[in-house]
Design a protein around this motif. Structure first.
Motif, mmCIF file in Angstrom:
data_model
loop_
_atom_site.group_PDB
_atom_site.id
_atom_site.type_symbol
_atom_site.label_atom_id
_atom_site.label_comp_id
_atom_site.label_asym_id
_atom_site.label_seq_id
_atom_site.Cartn_x
_atom_site.Cartn_y
_atom_site.Cartn_z
ATOM 1 N N SER A 60 0.827 -1.208 0.000
ATOM 2 C CA SER A 60 0.000 0.000 0.000
ATOM 3 C C SER A 60 0.863 1.261 0.000
ATOM 4 C CB SER A 60 -0.949 -0.002 1.195
ATOM 5 O OG SER A 60 -0.212 -0.110 2.395
ATOM 6 N N CYS A 61 2.136 1.125 0.353
ATOM 7 C CA CYS A 61 3.076 2.253 0.333
ATOM 8 C C CYS A 61 3.666 2.468 -1.064
ATOM 9 C CB CYS A 61 4.196 2.008 1.332
ATOM 10 S SG CYS A 61 5.078 0.455 1.064
ATOM 11 N N ASN A 62 3.278 1.640 -2.032
ATOM 12 C CA ASN A 62 3.729 1.672 -3.427
ATOM 13 C C ASN A 62 5.163 1.179 -3.592
ATOM 14 O OD1 ASN A 62 3.000 1.972 -6.111
ATOM 15 N ND2 ASN A 62 3.938 3.987 -6.254
ATOM 16 N N LEU A 74 8.370 -11.030 5.778
ATOM 17 C CA LEU A 74 7.219 -10.896 6.681
ATOM 18 C C LEU A 74 7.165 -11.980 7.748
ATOM 19 C CD1 LEU A 74 4.490 -9.807 4.116
ATOM 20 C CD2 LEU A 74 5.663 -8.370 5.813
ATOM 21 N N LYS A 75 7.976 -13.022 7.611
ATOM 22 C CA LYS A 75 8.035 -14.051 8.654
ATOM 23 C C LYS A 75 8.709 -13.520 9.923
ATOM 24 C CE LYS A 75 7.939 -17.987 5.563
ATOM 25 N NZ LYS A 75 8.686 -19.095 4.961
ATOM 26 N N THR A 76 9.535 -12.482 9.759
ATOM 27 C CA THR A 76 10.236 -11.927 10.924
ATOM 28 C C THR A 76 9.755 -10.522 11.288
ATOM 29 O OG1 THR A 76 12.018 -11.089 9.521
ATOM 30 C CG2 THR A 76 12.319 -13.267 10.505
ATOM 31 N N LYS A 77 9.304 -9.753 10.295
ATOM 32 C CA LYS A 77 8.837 -8.382 10.534
ATOM 33 C C LYS A 77 7.548 -8.165 9.761
ATOM 34 C CE LYS A 77 13.538 -6.893 10.927
ATOM 35 N NZ LYS A 77 14.699 -6.440 10.222
ATOM 36 N N VAL A 78 6.700 -7.289 10.249
ATOM 37 C CA VAL A 78 5.412 -7.050 9.576
ATOM 38 C C VAL A 78 5.355 -5.669 8.939
ATOM 39 C CG1 VAL A 78 4.104 -8.685 10.965
ATOM 40 C CG2 VAL A 78 4.375 -6.319 11.756
ATOM 41 N N SER A 79 6.528 -5.113 8.628
ATOM 42 C CA SER A 79 6.577 -3.766 8.057
ATOM 43 C C SER A 79 7.318 -3.774 6.726
ATOM 44 C CB SER A 79 7.273 -2.815 9.025
ATOM 45 O OG SER A 79 8.586 -3.259 9.274
ATOM 46 N N PRO A 81 10.186 -3.044 4.220
ATOM 47 C CA PRO A 81 11.629 -2.918 4.453
ATOM 48 C C PRO A 81 12.177 -1.509 4.225
ATOM 49 C CG PRO A 81 11.165 -4.842 3.114
ATOM 50 C CD PRO A 81 9.883 -4.079 3.234
ATOM 51 N N LEU A 82 11.528 -0.702 3.402
ATOM 52 C CA LEU A 82 12.063 0.621 3.086
ATOM 53 C C LEU A 82 11.549 1.742 3.981
ATOM 54 C CD1 LEU A 82 12.136 0.516 -0.807
ATOM 55 C CD2 LEU A 82 14.047 0.341 0.784
ATOM 56 N N ASP A 83 10.279 1.703 4.368
ATOM 57 C CA ASP A 83 9.749 2.832 5.149
ATOM 58 C C ASP A 83 9.188 2.434 6.508
ATOM 59 O OD1 ASP A 83 7.338 1.650 4.489
ATOM 60 O OD2 ASP A 83 6.778 3.189 3.038
ATOM 61 N N ASN A 84 9.262 1.157 6.852
ATOM 62 C CA ASN A 84 8.809 0.642 8.150
ATOM 63 C C ASN A 84 7.327 0.865 8.438
ATOM 64 O OD1 ASN A 84 11.238 -0.537 8.974
ATOM 65 N ND2 ASN A 84 12.019 1.449 9.650
ATOM 66 N N LYS A 85 6.541 1.137 7.412
ATOM 67 C CA LYS A 85 5.084 1.219 7.597
ATOM 68 C C LYS A 85 4.527 -0.197 7.633
ATOM 69 C CE LYS A 85 4.555 5.642 5.253
ATOM 70 N NZ LYS A 85 4.011 6.330 4.081
ATOM 71 N N PRO A 86 3.426 -0.404 8.311
ATOM 72 C CA PRO A 86 2.826 -1.754 8.324
ATOM 73 C C PRO A 86 2.563 -2.236 6.893
ATOM 74 C CG PRO A 86 1.740 -0.344 9.920
ATOM 75 C CD PRO A 86 2.664 0.545 9.123
ATOM 76 N N TRP A 87 2.924 -3.488 6.608
ATOM 77 C CA TRP A 87 2.809 -4.026 5.251
ATOM 78 C C TRP A 87 1.389 -4.493 4.973
ATOM 79 C CZ3 TRP A 87 5.457 -3.855 0.912
ATOM 80 C CH2 TRP A 87 5.068 -4.694 -0.124
ATOM 81 N N ASP A 88 0.817 -3.984 3.902
ATOM 82 C CA ASP A 88 -0.466 -4.439 3.370
ATOM 83 C C ASP A 88 -0.282 -4.640 1.871
ATOM 84 O OD1 ASP A 88 -2.045 -4.261 5.732
ATOM 85 O OD2 ASP A 88 -2.119 -2.090 5.498
ATOM 86 N N TYR A 89 -0.736 -5.784 1.359
ATOM 87 C CA TYR A 89 -0.650 -6.030 -0.072
ATOM 88 C C TYR A 89 -1.639 -5.128 -0.808
ATOM 89 C CZ TYR A 89 2.188 -10.202 0.612
ATOM 90 O OH TYR A 89 3.203 -11.065 0.938
ATOM 91 N N LEU A 90 -1.157 -4.447 -1.796
ATOM 92 C CA LEU A 90 -1.998 -3.616 -2.650
ATOM 93 C C LEU A 90 -2.323 -4.356 -3.934
ATOM 94 C CD1 LEU A 90 -3.305 -0.821 -3.188
ATOM 95 C CD2 LEU A 90 -1.145 -0.178 -4.278
ATOM 96 N N LYS A 91 -1.306 -4.989 -4.531
ATOM 97 C CA LYS A 91 -1.481 -5.660 -5.817
ATOM 98 C C LYS A 91 -0.398 -6.708 -5.956
ATOM 99 C CE LYS A 91 -0.534 -4.032 -10.262
ATOM 100 N NZ LYS A 91 -0.541 -2.998 -11.271
ATOM 101 N N MET A 92 -0.712 -7.788 -6.693
ATOM 102 C CA MET A 92 0.277 -8.817 -6.970
ATOM 103 C C MET A 92 0.235 -9.158 -8.444
ATOM 104 S SD MET A 92 0.162 -11.153 -3.566
ATOM 105 C CE MET A 92 1.101 -12.365 -4.351
#
Length: 94
Positions: A60-62, A74-79, A81-92
């Motif tokens: 979602s952070c593009n 994501l197995k070790t962190k939920v953010s 890697p570049l901006d440390n915002k919570p990771w949400d899938y936007l598109k695959m």
């Protein structure tokens, strides 16, 4: 006295050149450092993998990463890697 001005030059042939890129902020996966449209390091080492299996995942952070890379992250962190915002899938996919 209506004389036309003499031409300084004349265009005989014209070739246009264009550039394009994907609409993402980065071209390389920040996790494995490979180009985002190439295989990730996991798929490179697996001889049986197909390039179509190595898809791109946008957050979602593009920010974009290889799906295998971000899943491993994501197995070790939920953010992100570049901006440390919570990771949400936007598109695959491509």
């Amino acid at each position: 006295m209506d004389t036309k001005p003499e031409r300084i030059f004349e265009i005989k042939k014209w070739n246009a050149v264009a550039l394009w890129s994907w609409d993402i902020k980065i071209d390389n996966c920040a996790i494995c450092k490979n180009h985002i449209m190439e295989k990730c390091i996991q798929c490179e080492t697996n001889e049986n993998s197909d390039a179509k299996e190595c898809i791109v995942a946008w957050g979602s952070c593009n920010h974009a990463y290889h799906y295998h890379c971000i899943e491993r992250w994501l197995k070790t962190k939920v953010s992100c890697p570049l901006d440390n915002k919570p990771w949400d899938y936007l598109k695959m996919g491509c």
